[in-house]
Every structure is written in C-alpha cells, then in structure tokens.
Motif scaffolding. Sequence first.
Motif, PDB file in Angstrom:
ATOM      1  N   LYS A 151      -7.411  -3.249  -2.741  1.00 47.48           N
ATOM      2  CA  LYS A 151      -8.240  -2.291  -3.751  1.00 47.48           C
ATOM      3  C   LYS A 151      -8.975  -1.286  -2.815  1.00 47.48           C
ATOM      4  O   LYS A 151      -9.341  -1.431  -1.569  1.00 47.48           O
ATOM      5  CB  LYS A 151      -9.000  -2.922  -4.557  1.00 47.48           C
ATOM      6  CG  LYS A 151      -7.920  -3.638  -5.653  1.00 47.48           C
ATOM      7  CD  LYS A 151      -9.132  -4.326  -6.660  1.00 47.48           C
ATOM      8  CE  LYS A 151      -8.450  -5.010  -7.828  1.00 47.48           C
ATOM      9  NZ  LYS A 151      -9.062  -5.578  -8.835  1.00 47.48           N
ATOM     10  N   GLN A 207      -5.882   7.605  -0.201  1.00 50.90           N
ATOM     11  CA  GLN A 207      -4.523   8.024  -0.443  1.00 50.90           C
ATOM     12  C   GLN A 207      -3.944   8.488   1.074  1.00 50.90           C
ATOM     13  O   GLN A 207      -2.784   8.036   1.216  1.00 50.90           O
ATOM     14  CB  GLN A 207      -4.796   9.422  -1.011  1.00 50.90           C
ATOM     15  CG  GLN A 207      -3.159  10.187  -1.392  1.00 50.90           C
ATOM     16  CD  GLN A 207      -2.339   8.941  -2.364  1.00 50.90           C
ATOM     17  OE1 GLN A 207      -2.744   8.603  -3.004  1.00 50.90           O
ATOM     18  NE2 GLN A 207      -1.143   8.977  -1.963  1.00 50.90           N
ATOM     19  N   ILE A 261      -2.597   4.965   2.027  1.00 50.93           N
ATOM     20  CA  ILE A 261      -1.725   4.360   1.523  1.00 50.93           C
ATOM     21  C   ILE A 261      -0.398   4.982   1.765  1.00 50.93           C
ATOM     22  O   ILE A 261       0.772   4.499   2.198  1.00 50.93           O
ATOM     23  CB  ILE A 261      -1.801   4.653   0.000  1.00 50.93           C
ATOM     24  CG1 ILE A 261      -2.682   3.704  -0.791  1.00 50.93           C
ATOM     25  CG2 ILE A 261      -0.440   4.533  -0.831  1.00 50.93           C
ATOM     26  CD1 ILE A 261      -3.128   4.318  -2.214  1.00 50.93           C
ATOM     27  N   HIS A 287       6.039   3.992  -4.613  1.00 48.82           N
ATOM     28  CA  HIS A 287       4.894   3.790  -4.813  1.00 48.82           C
ATOM     29  C   HIS A 287       4.530   3.899  -6.284  1.00 48.82           C
ATOM     30  O   HIS A 287       4.590   4.714  -6.948  1.00 48.82           O
ATOM     31  CB  HIS A 287       3.658   4.981  -3.930  1.00 48.82           C
ATOM     32  CG  HIS A 287       2.542   4.464  -4.266  1.00 48.82           C
ATOM     33  ND1 HIS A 287       1.425   5.511  -4.095  1.00 48.82           N
ATOM     34  CD2 HIS A 287       1.813   3.404  -4.404  1.00 48.82           C
ATOM     35  CE1 HIS A 287       0.135   5.024  -4.534  1.00 48.82           C
ATOM     36  NE2 HIS A 287       0.425   3.665  -4.483  1.00 48.82           N
ATOM     37  N   THR A 298       1.297   3.335  -8.867  1.00 48.29           N
ATOM     38  CA  THR A 298      -0.041   2.977  -8.902  1.00 48.29           C
ATOM     39  C   THR A 298      -0.728   2.051  -9.978  1.00 48.29           C
ATOM     40  O   THR A 298       0.388   1.719 -10.724  1.00 48.29           O
ATOM     41  CB  THR A 298      -0.608   4.509  -9.230  1.00 48.29           C
ATOM     42  OG1 THR A 298      -0.283   4.890 -10.453  1.00 48.29           O
ATOM     43  CG2 THR A 298      -0.388   5.537  -8.254  1.00 48.29           C
ATOM     44  N   LYS A 299      -1.858   1.735 -10.006  1.00 48.14           N
ATOM     45  CA  LYS A 299      -2.334   0.657 -10.946  1.00 48.14           C
ATOM     46  C   LYS A 299      -2.452   1.089 -12.179  1.00 48.14           C
ATOM     47  O   LYS A 299      -2.158   0.640 -13.321  1.00 48.14           O
ATOM     48  CB  LYS A 299      -3.673   0.151 -10.335  1.00 48.14           C
ATOM     49  CG  LYS A 299      -4.615   1.057 -10.319  1.00 48.14           C
ATOM     50  CD  LYS A 299      -6.000   0.431 -10.037  1.00 48.14           C
ATOM     51  CE  LYS A 299      -7.083   1.384  -9.703  1.00 48.14           C
ATOM     52  NZ  LYS A 299      -8.506   0.657  -9.408  1.00 48.14           N
ATOM     53  N   GLU A 300      -2.584   2.608 -12.263  1.00 50.27           N
ATOM     54  CA  GLU A 300      -2.532   3.042 -13.657  1.00 50.27           C
ATOM     55  C   GLU A 300      -1.303   3.423 -14.213  1.00 50.27           C
ATOM     56  O   GLU A 300      -1.141   3.359 -15.377  1.00 50.27           O
ATOM     57  CB  GLU A 300      -2.967   4.655 -13.601  1.00 50.27           C
ATOM     58  CG  GLU A 300      -4.716   4.617 -13.185  1.00 50.27           C
ATOM     59  CD  GLU A 300      -4.879   4.647 -11.790  1.00 50.27           C
ATOM     60  OE1 GLU A 300      -5.902   4.196 -11.093  1.00 50.27           O
ATOM     61  OE2 GLU A 300      -3.938   4.613 -10.787  1.00 50.27           O
ATOM     62  N   GLU A 301      -0.026   3.694 -13.327  1.00 50.48           N
ATOM     63  CA  GLU A 301       1.274   3.612 -13.800  1.00 50.48           C
ATOM     64  C   GLU A 301       1.830   2.064 -14.291  1.00 50.48           C
ATOM     65  O   GLU A 301       2.421   2.144 -15.313  1.00 50.48           O
ATOM     66  CB  GLU A 301       2.352   4.033 -12.788  1.00 50.48           C
ATOM     67  CG  GLU A 301       1.982   5.583 -12.483  1.00 50.48           C
ATOM     68  CD  GLU A 301       2.849   6.219 -11.269  1.00 50.48           C
ATOM     69  OE1 GLU A 301       3.057   7.241 -10.910  1.00 50.48           O
ATOM     70  OE2 GLU A 301       3.082   5.174 -10.304  1.00 50.48           O
ATOM     71  N   ARG A 319      -3.208  -3.764  -8.920  1.00 54.09           N
ATOM     72  CA  ARG A 319      -3.254  -3.150  -7.824  1.00 54.09           C
ATOM     73  C   ARG A 319      -2.092  -2.311  -7.470  1.00 54.09           C
ATOM     74  O   ARG A 319      -1.095  -2.335  -8.079  1.00 54.09           O
ATOM     75  CB  ARG A 319      -3.383  -4.212  -6.623  1.00 54.09           C
ATOM     76  CG  ARG A 319      -4.386  -5.425  -6.583  1.00 54.09           C
ATOM     77  CD  ARG A 319      -4.102  -6.333  -5.659  1.00 54.09           C
ATOM     78  NE  ARG A 319      -4.946  -7.487  -5.616  1.00 54.09           N
ATOM     79  CZ  ARG A 319      -6.274  -7.220  -4.661  1.00 54.09           C
ATOM     80  NH1 ARG A 319      -6.429  -6.057  -3.911  1.00 54.09           N
ATOM     81  NH2 ARG A 319      -7.260  -8.249  -4.867  1.00 54.09           N
ATOM     82  N   ASP A 320      -2.328  -1.360  -6.651  1.00 57.54           N
ATOM     83  CA  ASP A 320      -1.091  -0.311  -6.473  1.00 57.54           C
ATOM     84  C   ASP A 320      -0.319  -1.353  -5.612  1.00 57.54           C
ATOM     85  O   ASP A 320      -0.445  -2.111  -4.895  1.00 57.54           O
ATOM     86  CB  ASP A 320      -1.676   0.603  -5.374  1.00 57.54           C
ATOM     87  CG  ASP A 320      -2.511   1.966  -6.205  1.00 57.54           C
ATOM     88  OD1 ASP A 320      -2.841   1.730  -7.211  1.00 57.54           O
ATOM     89  OD2 ASP A 320      -2.845   2.899  -5.491  1.00 57.54           O
TER      90      ASP A 320
END
Length: 298
Positions: free
Chosen positions: A61, A65, A68, A92, A94-97, A120-121
């Motif tokens: 976490k 960017q 990553i 990739h 993301t945790k939002e996606e 997590r991403d």
Amino acid sequence: MAKEKKFRKKKKLGSYPFVSVVFSITLALFVMGLFGLLLMMTKNLTTIVQENVEMQVFLNKNLSQNEITKIIKTLSSKDYVIKKESVAQVAHITKEEAAKEFYEETGEDFVEFLGDNPLRDVIVIKINPDFHEGQNLVEIKKEIGFIRGVYEVTYIESLVNSIQQNVKKVSFVLIGFSVILLIVVVVLINNTIKLALFSQRFLIRSMQLVGATTHFIRKPFLFRASLFGFVSGLIAVGLLSSLLRFMNTEVDGLLDLLRNEQLLVLGVAIVLVGIFVGFISTFAAIRKYMKMSLDELY
C-alpha cells in the motif's frame, strides 16, 4: 447381314481407371486432412488455455505511481511474460477499479460500509506456456516476491497442474492416433495403386518381351500415379475447405482456432503425401510385376 464388328479399346501404357483410383486416394487424404485439422485445433486451443494462465502480483500500500511503473517495467522485461506483437501481457488493476468491479458483480459497496478500501493494487501477468513445466512457476513466484514493493504473489496452482496433465494425456492419445491413421492412409493408397496396376501386368510383360527398357516402362506409370495423387490432393483440400466454411457458419469462431499458415502447410502436406505415396506405391508394384514369372502373373 453385315457382321457386327466389335472394337476393343487398346490399353495405353500407364493407363488405369481414373475415377476409382482418384476417389479412393481422395477419400484417404480427406480423412487424413480431417484429423490434421483436429490436431491443429486441439493444439491451438491448448495454447490459448495455457496463455491465459495468470499470476497476480499484489503490491504494498501507499506506493507512488513511479514505483508502480518501475515494477511494471521490471515485469514486462522478463522472458516468462507473454509478449504479443512485442507488447508484454501485463495489466495494472488499481484498488479503486477492483472495488468497482466487485460492486458491479455483487451489488455490495463494501467501501461505503467500511469507510475505507482495504484492497491493494494488483499487477496481472500472463505466463508463457514454456515456463509452466516443473518448478518454473514456483521459481517465478519467488523471484517476483523479492521485487521491492511486492506484497504477495499468487496463482492457481491446481489449475496449472490440471492443465499440464490433461495436455500430456491428450497429446499422447493424438500422437498415437496420428501414427495409426498415417499408416492406414499409406496402406489404403498403396493397395489402391496395386489393384489398379494389376490389370496392366500383362501389358508390362509384353513391353518387356519387345525389349522396352525398365525406365521406358516405368515412366508413364509413375507420371500418371503422381498426377492422380496431385489431383486427389487438390480435391481433398477443396473438400476440407468447403467443410470448414460450412462448419464456421454453424459454429461461430471456429476458424479463430486455425491460422492461415497452418492451413497452408496442411494443404501442401496433403498434396505431397498423395504424390509421394502414389509414386512409391507404383514404383514398388511395377518392380514386383516386372520380376514375376509368367505363371505367377496368371
């Protein structure tokens, strides 16, 4: 009353029934072509399944960017990552996606309930099938785990093992059938040619008696056999092409399992097998009849 005159068509050296011979050879080559298509489809389908084996790389976490991006570039440079048109198959998420996808699938918004996104991403990579054997995936997992910023690496080990075992079983069975079918096709074409030449055995002996050379006798037979094999191969390829077009209208995406270069190789192989087997079978049969005594010919 005029006597009826019966004219018997003279046999021409090297000539024997066209339709029956071509039909038999075409049928044998067509069956061989069908099995060839099955082999290619099975192989390509297996490759597609293997290429979809994924390894998920969960990141720590609060990574920036740039960090990553650095991890993505490091993974993209690895040989064990599939590359299509020079593009590494690295994605990739993301945790939002991931949270959004979970909400769309379940209808539950755990972020709103918890007040935070605990996910997590993750970087998803597709592993080259060449690295599926043995301990390769275990070693790859360990190697990625040592990359700075990586929290955990996972993949479905049972699925990979199951795929590998099934691929080995299917390959063994198909190779066995391929050998058997090839032998059957060769024997069928060989017997067809021998039966066709059986009616020419006395003509061959007559040519020997008048002093014709071995080359002179063989040449028309070998040429005609090669021509029959070529024509039969073309007809078989045409039938397979028509069958493929028909099947594609009934089963969507069927042709996606076949590549143009593979179909070209199969078509050329069918024609060459027809020519080669026809030539060799005729050569062997002529040689046999030329060595037989008159009593044996009868």
